[in-house]
Design a protein around this motif. Structure first.
Motif, PDB file in Angstrom:
ATOM      1  N   MET A  42       0.831  -1.201   0.000  1.00 59.09           N
ATOM      2  CA  MET A  42       0.000   0.000   0.000  1.00 59.09           C
ATOM      3  C   MET A  42       0.867   1.254   0.000  1.00 59.09           C
ATOM      4  O   MET A  42       0.602   2.216  -0.721  1.00 59.09           O
ATOM      5  N   HIS A  45       2.258   1.719  -3.442  1.00 60.17           N
ATOM      6  CA  HIS A  45       1.178   2.068  -4.357  1.00 60.17           C
ATOM      7  C   HIS A  45       0.812   3.548  -4.233  1.00 60.17           C
ATOM      8  O   HIS A  45       0.646   4.233  -5.239  1.00 60.17           O
ATOM      9  N   SER A  49       0.864   6.229  -7.433  1.00 64.89           N
ATOM     10  CA  SER A  49      -0.407   6.416  -8.135  1.00 64.89           C
ATOM     11  C   SER A  49      -1.356   7.406  -7.485  1.00 64.89           C
ATOM     12  O   SER A  49      -2.353   7.764  -8.091  1.00 64.89           O
ATOM     13  N   ARG A  56     -10.256   0.473  -2.713  1.00 65.23           N
ATOM     14  CA  ARG A  56      -9.575  -0.185  -3.830  1.00 65.23           C
ATOM     15  C   ARG A  56      -8.085  -0.364  -3.526  1.00 65.23           C
ATOM     16  O   ARG A  56      -7.484  -1.391  -3.828  1.00 65.23           O
ATOM     17  N   ILE A  57      -7.471   0.653  -2.939  1.00 67.00           N
ATOM     18  CA  ILE A  57      -6.052   0.576  -2.585  1.00 67.00           C
ATOM     19  C   ILE A  57      -5.824  -0.540  -1.574  1.00 67.00           C
ATOM     20  O   ILE A  57      -4.889  -1.329  -1.701  1.00 67.00           O
ATOM     21  N   LEU A  59      -7.727  -3.197  -1.047  1.00 68.60           N
ATOM     22  CA  LEU A  59      -7.969  -4.476  -1.719  1.00 68.60           C
ATOM     23  C   LEU A  59      -6.757  -4.880  -2.552  1.00 68.60           C
ATOM     24  O   LEU A  59      -6.294  -6.025  -2.481  1.00 68.60           O
ATOM     25  N   ASP A  60      -6.235  -3.944  -3.325  1.00 66.83           N
ATOM     26  CA  ASP A  60      -5.054  -4.233  -4.143  1.00 66.83           C
ATOM     27  C   ASP A  60      -3.853  -4.614  -3.277  1.00 66.83           C
ATOM     28  O   ASP A  60      -3.085  -5.515  -3.620  1.00 66.83           O
ATOM     29  N   ALA A  61      -3.679  -3.931  -2.160  1.00 67.34           N
ATOM     30  CA  ALA A  61      -2.545  -4.211  -1.273  1.00 67.34           C
ATOM     31  C   ALA A  61      -2.624  -5.637  -0.731  1.00 67.34           C
ATOM     32  O   ALA A  61      -1.607  -6.353  -0.686  1.00 67.34           O
ATOM     33  N   TYR A  62      -3.813  -6.074  -0.347  1.00 60.91           N
ATOM     34  CA  TYR A  62      -3.953  -7.438   0.165  1.00 60.91           C
ATOM     35  C   TYR A  62      -3.835  -8.478  -0.952  1.00 60.91           C
ATOM     36  O   TYR A  62      -3.370  -9.593  -0.717  1.00 60.91           O
ATOM     37  N   ARG A  63      -4.194  -8.116  -2.157  1.00 57.69           N
ATOM     38  CA  ARG A  63      -3.986  -9.036  -3.281  1.00 57.69           C
ATOM     39  C   ARG A  63      -2.487  -9.248  -3.507  1.00 57.69           C
ATOM     40  O   ARG A  63      -2.042 -10.359  -3.773  1.00 57.69           O
ATOM     41  N   VAL A  64      -1.724  -8.178  -3.428  1.00 57.67           N
ATOM     42  CA  VAL A  64      -0.270  -8.283  -3.554  1.00 57.67           C
ATOM     43  C   VAL A  64       0.281  -9.142  -2.415  1.00 57.67           C
ATOM     44  O   VAL A  64       1.100 -10.035  -2.626  1.00 57.67           O
TER      45      VAL A  64
END
Length: 74
Positions: A42, A45, A49, A56-57, A59-64
């Motif tokens: 995060m 990111h 960006s 959304r940030i 969610l993306d961080a946990y996907r990574v």
């Protein structure tokens, strides 16, 4: 979190007892490795960006983080 692997503790601290037993330092698990990876993802990111929605940030961080743990477990 369900059955998702969390990578274990990121910064565990074992139980430590003073030799004369007068002081006890209790063990702590600390944050999970998944949380640590997500926080790092995060942070990176946000540096490149900006803000396009906090949910959304996150969610993306946990996907990574999940991808990092999956790769680590291979």
């Amino acid at each position: 979190m369900g059955n998702r692997p969390n990578g274990g503790a990121a910064f565990p601290r074992p139980l430590a007892v003073n030799p004369n037993n007068s002081e006890v330092s209790w063990d702590q698990d600390g944050m999970t490795l998944r949380d640590y990876f997500a926080a790092k993802a995060m942070q990176a990111h946000l540096q490149v960006s900006g803000d396009y929605g906090w949910a959304r940030i996150a969610l993306d961080a946990y996907r990574v983080a999940d991808a990092m743990i999956a790769e680590r477990d291979k």
